[in-house]
Design an enzyme around this catalytic site. Structure first.
Site, PDB file in Angstrom:
ATOM      1  N   LYS A 122     -52.279 122.205 -17.198  1.00 45.37           N
ATOM      2  CA  LYS A 122     -53.199 121.143 -16.778  1.00 45.37           C
ATOM      3  C   LYS A 122     -52.838 120.748 -15.361  1.00 45.37           C
ATOM      4  O   LYS A 122     -51.685 120.871 -14.944  1.00 45.37           O
ATOM      5  CB  LYS A 122     -53.050 119.921 -17.687  1.00 45.37           C
TER       6      LYS A 122
HETATM    7  N1  GLU Z   1     -60.538 120.567 -19.711  1.00 42.83           N
HETATM    8  C1  GLU Z   1     -60.965 121.186 -20.926  1.00 42.83           C
HETATM    9  C2  GLU Z   1     -59.994 120.895 -22.054  1.00 42.83           C
HETATM   10  O1  GLU Z   1     -59.294 119.917 -22.033  1.00 42.83           O
HETATM   11  C3  GLU Z   1     -61.256 122.671 -20.739  1.00 42.83           C
HETATM   12  C4  GLU Z   1     -60.104 123.525 -20.293  1.00 42.83           C
HETATM   13  C5  GLU Z   1     -60.503 124.939 -19.928  1.00 42.83           C
HETATM   14  O2  GLU Z   1     -61.651 125.292 -20.096  1.00 42.83           O
HETATM   15  O3  GLU Z   1     -59.614 125.660 -19.476  1.00 42.83           O
HETATM   16  O4  GLU Z   1     -59.962 121.589 -23.031  1.00 42.83           O
END
Ligand code: GLU
Length: 422
Positions: free
Chosen positions: A112
């Protein structure tokens, strides 16, 4: 001096995810050393980014990228822009990505990123310069086989386009698969924008089947009206559910007879907020969570349902569109109240699942129809729900503990096969 009692300290989200992990791990017969390994963060980077502001002069922004795990594949996870972004939060969100990708069984680890900033107060130019500087400063961390970002809170397709372009300019060739959630014109997948909301619907449908409930005529409350909240409202409305309340950062709206969702979506497109939508009463975010309903969908930020309000939650199904909306203490209270919780790492995994499809399509250079995307999404989400439900029934644990058990087992299976390189 005023002494802070531990109960008053802000809730550490990273601690929350570790408590959730431990709760599941203790039920699996896995060596402590292996558990320590898969629980810990692989790498965490903090950077300070200078950005030229429109009114002249530089402003510094703090950004992060955390790679929690690369055991099952490249690390995967979004980037969020929000004033409250901090290392503890990003570490937690990265860990949840590891477990989420394992629950839906896609070949990724977890990561993240985030920047502490308020995008609502920044121009497009400022956002572009911030995004490009963030990408350039972290360029060694990213790559289709290394770490693949995506949208999250307050980031969107345009921001992903700038990330792809910046990375590609440095690579001296176009690298589409370095980021997902891009505009369809430049290698994004059809159905990605809708994917998280679709996934929420699929998992709630499965839960409803299990609980002998019907979606048609059910009452739904949604906290948050960004990509996830708004799409979820649309899909539940299409199923004949009654969306009785929704909210965003500016406030909430309520009508016990149900909101006119298509009109609300048009209204929000113009006004940028749900507030003031005709034929509704205002309601604040706290009261909204406590409304009596069949399905409650937090689709905003972490730590919304805590020990302070969990006993006032009056829903049958809690579907976590957001990451980490429920604290471990609240979980215990919800368990006692027999609320069926579809945990975040299962409920909102539709987004990363279609991100995986986007990455696959970019690497093949061959693109699927929206129907193909949706059919594959449905298969993966349904299978994941069934895997978790089976674990939950077998071990007599709630769906969150079961989801973590499924995920931990999958990561450990790979660790055992790969071995530890000494
Ligand atoms: N931000 C989204 C999540 O928390 C998507 C992450 C992604 O597609 O890599 O799952």
């Amino acid at each position: 001096m005023h002494k802070i009692k531990s109960a008053d300290l802000p809730i550490s989200v990273f601690e929350n995810v570790q408590i959730q992990f431990d709760e599941a791990a203790k039920r699996l017969n896995i060596e402590t050393g292996i558990l320590e390994l898969i629980k810990s963060t692989k790498r965490a980077v903090e950077i300070n980014l200078p950005v030229e502001m429109d009114r002249g002069g530089l402003k510094m922004f703090t950004g992060y990228r955390v790679q929690h795990s690369i055991i099952r594949g490249p690390s995967k996870g979004g980037i969020r822009y929000h004033p409250d972004v901090n290392l503890d939060e990003i570490k937690a969100l990265a860990a949840w990505m590891t477990w989420k990708c394992a629950v839906v069984n896609i070949p990724f680890g977890g990561a993240k990123g985030g920047v502490a900033c308020d995008p609502s107060k920044m121009s497009q130019g400022e956002l572009e310069r911030l995004t490009r500087r963030y990408t350039a400063d972290l360029i060694e961390l990213f790559g289709p086989e290394v770490d693949v970002p995506a949208p999250d809170v307050n980031t969107n397709e345009q921001i992903m386009a700038w990330i792809m372009d910046t990375y590609s300019m440095h690579a001296r060739h176009t690298v589409r698969s370095v980021v997902t959630g891009k505009p369809v014109e430049m290698g994004g997948s059809l159905g990605r924008r809708e994917a998280t909301g679709k996934g929420v619907l699929i998992t709630v449908k499965e839960a409803a089947k299990h609980l002998h409930m019907h979606l048609s005529g059910s009452t739904v409350v949604i906290q948050g009206f960004g990509n996830v909240g708004s799409m979820t409202a649309k899909f539940f409305n299409d199923e004949g559910s009654k969306i009785i309340a929704v909210s965003d950062v500016y406030g909430g709206i309520y009508n016990s007879k149900g909101l006119d969702v298509p009109k609300l979506l048009e209204y929000v497109a113009k006004k940028k907020s749900v507030v003031g939508f005709p034929k509704t009463h205002p309601i604040n975010n706290q009261k909204l969570l406590e409304l009596e309903c069949d399905i409650l969908i937090p689709a905003a930020l972490e730590n919304q349902i805590t020990k302070a309000n969990a006993h006032r939650i009056k829903t049958k199904i809690l579907a976590e569109g957001a990451n980490g909306p429920t604290t471990p203490e609240a979980d215990k209270i919800l368990d006692k109240k027999k609320v069926f919780v579809i945990p975040d790492i299962l409920c909102n995994a539709g987004g990363v699942t279609v991100s995986y499809f986007e990455w696959v399509q970019d690497r093949m250079g061959y693109y699927w129809t929206e129907d193909e995307v949706n059919e594959r999404l449905e298969n993966i989400m349904t299978k994941a729900f069934q895997d978790v439900l089976e674990m939950s029934l077998k071990h007599k644990v709630n769906m969150r503990v079961a989801a973590f058990m499924v995920a931990i087992k999958r990561v450990v299976d790979v660790i055992k096969l790969r071995g530890i390189y000494a």
